[in-house]
Design a protein around this motif. Structure first.
Motif, PDB file in Angstrom:
ATOM      1  N   SER A   1      46.969  42.675  45.710  1.00 29.20           N
ATOM      2  CA  SER A   1      46.600  42.958  47.083  1.00 29.20           C
ATOM      3  C   SER A   1      46.714  44.451  47.339  1.00 29.20           C
ATOM      4  O   SER A   1      47.698  45.086  46.973  1.00 29.20           O
ATOM      5  N   THR A   2      45.684  44.994  47.919  1.00 26.52           N
ATOM      6  CA  THR A   2      45.718  46.398  48.312  1.00 26.52           C
ATOM      7  C   THR A   2      45.394  46.463  49.801  1.00 26.52           C
ATOM      8  O   THR A   2      44.359  45.984  50.240  1.00 26.52           O
ATOM      9  N   ALA A   3      46.289  47.015  50.580  1.00 26.90           N
ATOM     10  CA  ALA A   3      46.097  47.062  52.031  1.00 26.90           C
ATOM     11  C   ALA A   3      45.526  48.401  52.447  1.00 26.90           C
ATOM     12  O   ALA A   3      45.903  49.447  51.929  1.00 26.90           O
ATOM     13  N   THR A   4      44.597  48.355  53.339  1.00 24.41           N
ATOM     14  CA  THR A   4      44.082  49.559  53.979  1.00 24.41           C
ATOM     15  C   THR A   4      44.160  49.319  55.477  1.00 24.41           C
ATOM     16  O   THR A   4      44.408  48.202  55.935  1.00 24.41           O
ATOM     17  N   LYS A   5      43.946  50.352  56.250  1.00 22.77           N
ATOM     18  CA  LYS A   5      44.032  50.191  57.700  1.00 22.77           C
ATOM     19  C   LYS A   5      42.918  49.295  58.228  1.00 22.77           C
ATOM     20  O   LYS A   5      43.084  48.616  59.214  1.00 22.77           O
ATOM     21  N   SER A   6      41.741  49.256  57.541  1.00 25.11           N
ATOM     22  CA  SER A   6      40.626  48.490  58.084  1.00 25.11           C
ATOM     23  C   SER A   6      40.559  47.061  57.548  1.00 25.11           C
ATOM     24  O   SER A   6      40.003  46.198  58.197  1.00 25.11           O
ATOM     25  N   SER A   7      41.068  46.777  56.364  1.00 27.19           N
ATOM     26  CA  SER A   7      40.983  45.418  55.829  1.00 27.19           C
ATOM     27  C   SER A   7      41.996  45.198  54.729  1.00 27.19           C
ATOM     28  O   SER A   7      42.607  46.134  54.231  1.00 27.19           O
ATOM     29  N   ASN A   8      42.119  43.951  54.351  1.00 21.55           N
ATOM     30  CA  ASN A   8      42.989  43.570  53.235  1.00 21.55           C
ATOM     31  C   ASN A   8      42.082  43.008  52.143  1.00 21.55           C
ATOM     32  O   ASN A   8      41.464  41.985  52.326  1.00 21.55           O
ATOM     33  N   LYS A   9      41.985  43.683  51.029  1.00 23.18           N
ATOM     34  CA  LYS A   9      41.091  43.272  49.944  1.00 23.18           C
ATOM     35  C   LYS A   9      41.902  42.807  48.744  1.00 23.18           C
ATOM     36  O   LYS A   9      42.993  43.288  48.506  1.00 23.18           O
ATOM     37  N   SER A  10      41.312  41.907  47.999  1.00 25.23           N
ATOM     38  CA  SER A  10      41.927  41.458  46.747  1.00 25.23           C
ATOM     39  C   SER A  10      41.065  41.925  45.588  1.00 25.23           C
ATOM     40  O   SER A  10      39.841  41.946  45.678  1.00 25.23           O
ATOM     41  N   ARG A  11      41.717  42.270  44.518  1.00 25.69           N
ATOM     42  CA  ARG A  11      41.017  42.666  43.301  1.00 25.69           C
ATOM     43  C   ARG A  11      41.204  41.578  42.261  1.00 25.69           C
ATOM     44  O   ARG A  11      42.270  40.994  42.150  1.00 25.69           O
ATOM     45  N   VAL A  12      40.158  41.345  41.508  1.00 27.63           N
ATOM     46  CA  VAL A  12      40.224  40.357  40.435  1.00 27.63           C
ATOM     47  C   VAL A  12      39.949  41.089  39.137  1.00 27.63           C
ATOM     48  O   VAL A  12      38.956  41.799  39.012  1.00 27.63           O
ATOM     49  N   ARG A  13      40.822  40.896  38.198  1.00 29.54           N
ATOM     50  CA  ARG A  13      40.612  41.467  36.870  1.00 29.54           C
ATOM     51  C   ARG A  13      40.544  40.327  35.876  1.00 29.54           C
ATOM     52  O   ARG A  13      41.401  39.450  35.866  1.00 29.54           O
ATOM     53  N   VAL A  14      39.538  40.349  35.049  1.00 30.09           N
ATOM     54  CA  VAL A  14      39.370  39.319  34.038  1.00 30.09           C
ATOM     55  C   VAL A  14      39.532  39.980  32.679  1.00 30.09           C
ATOM     56  O   VAL A  14      38.874  40.977  32.385  1.00 30.09           O
ATOM     57  N   TYR A  15      40.416  39.447  31.901  1.00 30.67           N
ATOM     58  CA  TYR A  15      40.639  39.958  30.554  1.00 30.67           C
ATOM     59  C   TYR A  15      40.081  38.939  29.571  1.00 30.67           C
ATOM     60  O   TYR A  15      40.347  37.761  29.673  1.00 30.67           O
ATOM     61  N   ARG A  16      39.318  39.402  28.626  1.00 31.22           N
ATOM     62  CA  ARG A  16      38.706  38.506  27.653  1.00 31.22           C
ATOM     63  C   ARG A  16      39.094  38.926  26.237  1.00 31.22           C
ATOM     64  O   ARG A  16      39.237  40.099  25.944  1.00 31.22           O
ATOM     65  N   CYS A  17      39.189  37.926  25.415  1.00 33.55           N
ATOM     66  CA  CYS A  17      39.508  38.175  24.017  1.00 33.55           C
ATOM     67  C   CYS A  17      38.622  37.261  23.184  1.00 33.55           C
ATOM     68  O   CYS A  17      38.722  36.042  23.294  1.00 33.55           O
ATOM     69  N   GLY A  18      37.732  37.817  22.398  1.00 37.69           N
ATOM     70  CA  GLY A  18      36.881  37.007  21.536  1.00 37.69           C
ATOM     71  C   GLY A  18      37.602  36.673  20.235  1.00 37.69           C
ATOM     72  O   GLY A  18      38.397  37.457  19.730  1.00 37.69           O
ATOM     73  N   TRP A  19      37.326  35.499  19.734  1.00 35.90           N
ATOM     74  CA  TRP A  19      37.928  35.072  18.467  1.00 35.90           C
ATOM     75  C   TRP A  19      36.820  34.518  17.596  1.00 35.90           C
ATOM     76  O   TRP A  19      36.239  33.480  17.887  1.00 35.90           O
ATOM     77  N   ASN A  20      36.512  35.220  16.538  1.00 34.44           N
ATOM     78  CA  ASN A  20      35.503  34.779  15.592  1.00 34.44           C
ATOM     79  C   ASN A  20      36.153  33.770  14.656  1.00 34.44           C
ATOM     80  O   ASN A  20      36.825  34.143  13.699  1.00 34.44           O
ATOM     81  N   THR A  21      35.956  32.501  14.927  1.00 34.98           N
ATOM     82  CA  THR A  21      36.643  31.460  14.162  1.00 34.98           C
ATOM     83  C   THR A  21      36.083  31.280  12.757  1.00 34.98           C
ATOM     84  O   THR A  21      36.688  30.579  11.948  1.00 34.98           O
ATOM     85  N   THR A  22      34.960  31.917  12.457  1.00 29.52           N
ATOM     86  CA  THR A  22      34.415  31.788  11.100  1.00 29.52           C
ATOM     87  C   THR A  22      35.244  32.580  10.093  1.00 29.52           C
ATOM     88  O   THR A  22      35.053  32.428   8.897  1.00 29.52           O
ATOM     89  N   THR A  23      36.166  33.412  10.580  1.00 36.85           N
ATOM     90  CA  THR A  23      36.982  34.219   9.672  1.00 36.85           C
ATOM     91  C   THR A  23      38.352  33.599   9.391  1.00 36.85           C
ATOM     92  O   THR A  23      39.148  34.180   8.673  1.00 36.85           O
ATOM     93  N   VAL A  24      38.613  32.415   9.979  1.00 35.00           N
ATOM     94  CA  VAL A  24      39.901  31.764   9.745  1.00 35.00           C
ATOM     95  C   VAL A  24      39.666  30.403   9.094  1.00 35.00           C
ATOM     96  O   VAL A  24      38.574  29.846   9.161  1.00 35.00           O
TER      97      VAL A  24
END
Length: 186
Positions: free
Chosen positions: A21-44
């Motif tokens: 949550s980041t508050a400003t005088k005019s509004s309250n906004k939420s930030r969304v962060r998406v973290y991704r991790c690819g896994w190439n299963t053909t190598t295991v």
């Protein structure tokens, strides 16, 4: 934390959603962060894995665990494929047995084509014994190729197993010629 898969169990993507949550005088906004991790299963190696995700921010730690993730890079096999012998007519049963060393067989699909034409699906069966009934009445007479292809729970496909047979829907006719009346006396 949320886990999602992409593709036929080949790329496993872990995504983490956090709200800051980041508050400003005019509004309250939420930030969304998406973290991704690819896994190439053909190598295991094929097998069952436990996947863990860990995120840290300062002294805060978030973890998530996904257990029992099966990696299956091996295609199933069609062990046997049976098309009745001889010239086919009427209703015929196509049958196959299939196996998979890692996950399980999901289904066997039966196809046919006349000469080098396009493949037409006869049917698919998801339980052993795998069969498909084909009515030849609507088929053009000629030589057909029939095939069986197995798919497994991971989406892998077997190489096709094929057999060729002639289809003929001509009606058989029988004619009897009388030998005549026996006029001999004994």
């Amino acid at each position: 934390f949320a886990w999602a898969t992409s593709g036929p169990a080949r790329n496993l993507v872990a995504s983490r959603t956090s709200f800051a949550s980041t508050a400003t005088k005019s509004s309250n906004k939420s930030r969304v962060r998406v973290y991704r991790c690819g896994w190439n299963t053909t190598t295991v190696a094929n097998g069952t894995y436990v996947l863990r995700a860990r995120a840290e921010k300062g002294s805060q730690v978030w973890t998530d665990e996904q257990s029992g993730v099966v990696v299956d890079n091996q295609a199933p096999t069609v062990d046997s494929f049976t098309v009745p012998p001889g010239v086919l007519s009427g209703v015929v049963t196509l049958a196959a047995t299939a196996s998979d060393a890692v996950s399980s067989v999901a289904s066997v699909t039966f196809d046919y084509r006349l000469g080098s034409g396009s493949w037409i699906t006869c049917g698919s069966d998801s339980s052993a014994p795998y069969t498909c009934n084909l009515t030849t009445a609507g088929l053009t007479e000629g030589t057909y190729t029939f095939r069986a292809v197995a798919s497994d729970a991971a989406g892998n496909l077997s190489p096709p197993v094929t057999a060729a047979r002639a289809v003929s829907n001509a009606s058989a006719s029988v004619s009897i010629t009388s030998p005549g009346v026996d006029t001999s006396t004994s």
